[in-house]
Scaffold this active site. Structure first.
Site, mmCIF file in Angstrom:
data_model
loop_
_atom_site.group_PDB
_atom_site.id
_atom_site.type_symbol
_atom_site.label_atom_id
_atom_site.label_comp_id
_atom_site.label_asym_id
_atom_site.label_seq_id
_atom_site.Cartn_x
_atom_site.Cartn_y
_atom_site.Cartn_z
ATOM 1 N N GLU A 144 0.857 -1.187 0.000
ATOM 2 C CA GLU A 144 0.000 0.000 0.000
ATOM 3 C C GLU A 144 0.890 1.232 0.000
ATOM 4 O O GLU A 144 1.676 1.441 0.931
ATOM 5 C CB GLU A 144 -0.910 0.039 1.228
ATOM 6 C CG GLU A 144 -1.793 1.291 1.233
ATOM 7 C CD GLU A 144 -2.633 1.436 2.489
ATOM 8 O OE1 GLU A 144 -3.814 1.784 2.374
ATOM 9 O OE2 GLU A 144 -2.100 1.197 3.592
ATOM 10 N N TRP A 145 0.771 2.048 -1.048
ATOM 11 C CA TRP A 145 1.501 3.316 -1.071
ATOM 12 C C TRP A 145 0.621 4.383 -0.454
ATOM 13 O O TRP A 145 -0.379 4.803 -1.045
ATOM 14 C CB TRP A 145 1.892 3.703 -2.505
ATOM 15 C CG TRP A 145 2.666 4.998 -2.550
ATOM 16 C CD1 TRP A 145 3.332 5.602 -1.520
ATOM 17 C CD2 TRP A 145 2.842 5.843 -3.689
ATOM 18 N NE1 TRP A 145 3.918 6.779 -1.941
ATOM 19 C CE2 TRP A 145 3.633 6.949 -3.266
ATOM 20 C CE3 TRP A 145 2.411 5.791 -5.015
ATOM 21 C CZ2 TRP A 145 3.992 7.981 -4.126
ATOM 22 C CZ3 TRP A 145 2.771 6.810 -5.870
ATOM 23 C CH2 TRP A 145 3.557 7.890 -5.426
ATOM 24 N N ARG A 146 0.989 4.818 0.749
ATOM 25 C CA ARG A 146 0.281 5.889 1.443
ATOM 26 C C ARG A 146 0.805 7.216 0.918
ATOM 27 O O ARG A 146 1.721 7.811 1.465
ATOM 28 C CB ARG A 146 0.483 5.742 2.942
ATOM 29 C CG ARG A 146 -0.412 4.695 3.594
ATOM 30 C CD ARG A 146 -1.863 5.156 3.675
ATOM 31 N NE ARG A 146 -1.947 6.406 4.407
ATOM 32 C CZ ARG A 146 -2.046 6.480 5.745
ATOM 33 N NH1 ARG A 146 -2.098 5.377 6.473
ATOM 34 N NH2 ARG A 146 -2.122 7.662 6.347
ATOM 35 N N ARG A 191 -4.957 8.777 2.590
ATOM 36 C CA ARG A 191 -5.823 8.748 3.753
ATOM 37 C C ARG A 191 -6.097 10.183 4.184
ATOM 38 O O ARG A 191 -5.178 10.983 4.345
ATOM 39 C CB ARG A 191 -5.160 7.959 4.888
ATOM 40 C CG ARG A 191 -6.018 7.782 6.129
ATOM 41 C CD ARG A 191 -7.231 6.908 5.882
ATOM 42 N NE ARG A 191 -6.876 5.575 5.394
ATOM 43 C CZ ARG A 191 -7.370 5.037 4.287
ATOM 44 N NH1 ARG A 191 -8.231 5.708 3.535
ATOM 45 N NH2 ARG A 191 -7.027 3.834 3.906
ATOM 46 N N GLU A 235 -9.795 10.686 8.708
ATOM 47 C CA GLU A 235 -9.720 9.247 8.966
ATOM 48 C C GLU A 235 -8.298 8.808 9.280
ATOM 49 O O GLU A 235 -7.913 7.667 9.018
ATOM 50 C CB GLU A 235 -10.309 8.468 7.790
ATOM 51 C CG GLU A 235 -11.784 8.781 7.582
ATOM 52 C CD GLU A 235 -12.545 7.734 6.788
ATOM 53 O OE1 GLU A 235 -12.025 6.623 6.596
ATOM 54 O OE2 GLU A 235 -13.684 8.046 6.374
ATOM 55 N N HIS A 278 -12.632 4.453 8.404
ATOM 56 C CA HIS A 278 -11.754 4.294 9.561
ATOM 57 C C HIS A 278 -12.268 5.134 10.714
ATOM 58 O O HIS A 278 -12.431 6.346 10.572
ATOM 59 C CB HIS A 278 -10.325 4.713 9.219
ATOM 60 C CG HIS A 278 -9.762 4.002 8.039
ATOM 61 N ND1 HIS A 278 -10.134 4.310 6.743
ATOM 62 C CD2 HIS A 278 -8.874 2.986 7.955
ATOM 63 C CE1 HIS A 278 -9.486 3.508 5.905
ATOM 64 N NE2 HIS A 278 -8.723 2.701 6.611
ATOM 65 N N LYS A 330 -13.770 -2.038 3.078
ATOM 66 C CA LYS A 330 -12.797 -2.049 4.177
ATOM 67 C C LYS A 330 -13.299 -1.207 5.351
ATOM 68 O O LYS A 330 -13.689 -0.056 5.176
ATOM 69 C CB LYS A 330 -11.450 -1.499 3.703
ATOM 70 C CG LYS A 330 -10.395 -1.469 4.816
ATOM 71 C CD LYS A 330 -9.171 -0.671 4.411
ATOM 72 C CE LYS A 330 -8.191 -0.572 5.584
ATOM 73 N NZ LYS A 330 -7.124 0.420 5.332
ATOM 74 N N ARG A 332 -5.905 -8.768 13.372
ATOM 75 C CA ARG A 332 -4.965 -8.750 12.255
ATOM 76 C C ARG A 332 -4.403 -10.141 11.983
ATOM 77 O O ARG A 332 -3.846 -10.399 10.922
ATOM 78 C CB ARG A 332 -3.835 -7.760 12.538
ATOM 79 C CG ARG A 332 -4.332 -6.321 12.689
ATOM 80 C CD ARG A 332 -3.186 -5.348 12.901
ATOM 81 N NE ARG A 332 -3.654 -3.981 13.110
ATOM 82 C CZ ARG A 332 -3.959 -3.123 12.151
ATOM 83 N NH1 ARG A 332 -3.858 -3.507 10.888
ATOM 84 N NH2 ARG A 332 -4.365 -1.892 12.430
ATOM 85 N N SER A 378 1.568 2.193 9.465
ATOM 86 C CA SER A 378 0.711 3.283 9.019
ATOM 87 C C SER A 378 -0.533 3.411 9.879
ATOM 88 O O SER A 378 -1.331 4.333 9.682
ATOM 89 C CB SER A 378 0.303 3.069 7.555
ATOM 90 O OG SER A 378 -0.428 1.867 7.413
ATOM 91 N N GLN A 413 -0.352 -2.534 13.958
ATOM 92 C CA GLN A 413 0.285 -3.336 12.921
ATOM 93 C C GLN A 413 1.530 -4.013 13.472
ATOM 94 O O GLN A 413 2.275 -3.441 14.252
ATOM 95 C CB GLN A 413 0.640 -2.470 11.713
ATOM 96 C CG GLN A 413 -0.574 -1.951 10.967
ATOM 97 C CD GLN A 413 -0.208 -1.008 9.831
ATOM 98 O OE1 GLN A 413 0.950 -0.673 9.633
ATOM 99 N NE2 GLN A 413 -1.216 -0.557 9.100
#
Length: 258
Positions: free
Chosen positions: A49-51, A85, A89, A147, A174, A216, A235, A239
């Site tokens: 995932e490229w934030r 993002r 959120e 989120h 999601k 998770r 992120s 995590q």
């Protein structure tokens, strides 16, 4: 019970494993992004995932497109989820308004370097329609997301949010919430199971923070198609490192395969 996995070109991104493992990239410039991507890709996540909200030149569309091309070259065929993002959120402050973000998404879709676009359910409906149209034209999928960093909504509300994503034409739904108790974690997993059994699209859910860390690892047992793990930097709260997540998932998959 068979749940819907994330797919690319009709094929599951993690073969027969559920959930797929995604690692976020949070570098602030092109050189750092390429370095981070190579380092994280070596840990063998199923996707990245490229934030892009961490990217300092996010308001410079040619720079973002150049970074996307460099990222694609660095990771080969590894699928990429493109995510801005929003502040509301949990994202970073950026020098772009919402129409500007939608225009950036349209440009990235045309660029042909990513497989998914993350777009928040709470965003303006007309902008969402623009992003979805761009994704369809480019053959990409839209991960529609929500989120809540403050709480865990009631189960009926969480299910309604996921259903709204399905009804809005998302390709993936999601939902991430912040638990205040293990009862909240239990509620999230129950909603995950119901949504995975009833929605027409893959479902991705997680409870954040320390309390939610278990989701998770075991979310896939309840139908969550994706989990996020740390390759270089987290992120979102809760995590865990890719190696730890992989090891735990392997144990669960062996134990539940019979």
């Amino acid at each position: 019970m068979v749940f819907r996995p994330l797919t690319v070109a009709g094929r599951p991104v993690a073969q027969d494993r559920l959930p797929a493992v995604c690692a976020p990239l949070v570098a602030t410039d092109i050189a750092s992004l390429v370095e981070e991507a190579r380092r994280v890709a070596a840990l063998q996540p199923d996707l990245l995932e490229w934030r892009v909200d961490f990217f300092q030149r996010i308001a410079d569309t040619p720079a973002v497109l150049a970074a996307a091309r460099a990222l694609r070259e660095a990771v080969g065929d590894l699928p990429i989820l493109f995510t801005r993002r929003s502040i509301r959120e949990g994202g970073q402050v950026i020098p772009l308004d919402e129409p500007g973000v939608a225009a950036l998404y349209e440009a990235v879709a045309i660029n042909g370097t990513v497989q998914w676009l993350d777009w928040e359910l709470s965003a303006d409906a007309s902008l969402r329609a623009r992003v979805q149209a761009a994704a369809r034209s480019a053959g990409l999928q839209v991960v529609m997301s929500c989120h809540d960093f403050a709480r865990t909504p009631a189960p009926a509300d969480m299910l309604a949010t996921l259903q709204a994503m399905d009804a809005a034409g998302a390709d993936v739904a999601k939902l991430a919430v912040m638990p205040q108790s293990m009862a909240d974690v239990h509620a999230l997993l129950g909603v995950t199971l119901e949504a995975a059994q009833t929605l027409r699209i893959p479902v991705v859910t997680m409870a954040m923070g320390g309390l939610g860390a278990v989701t998770r690892l075991c979310g896939g047992v309840f139908g969550s198609a994706l989990t996020f793990a740390v390759g270089s930097a987290a992120s979102a709260p809760g995590q865990m490192p890719i190696a730890d997540v992989r090891a735990a998932l392997a144990v669960l998959q062996r134990a539940t395969s019979g």
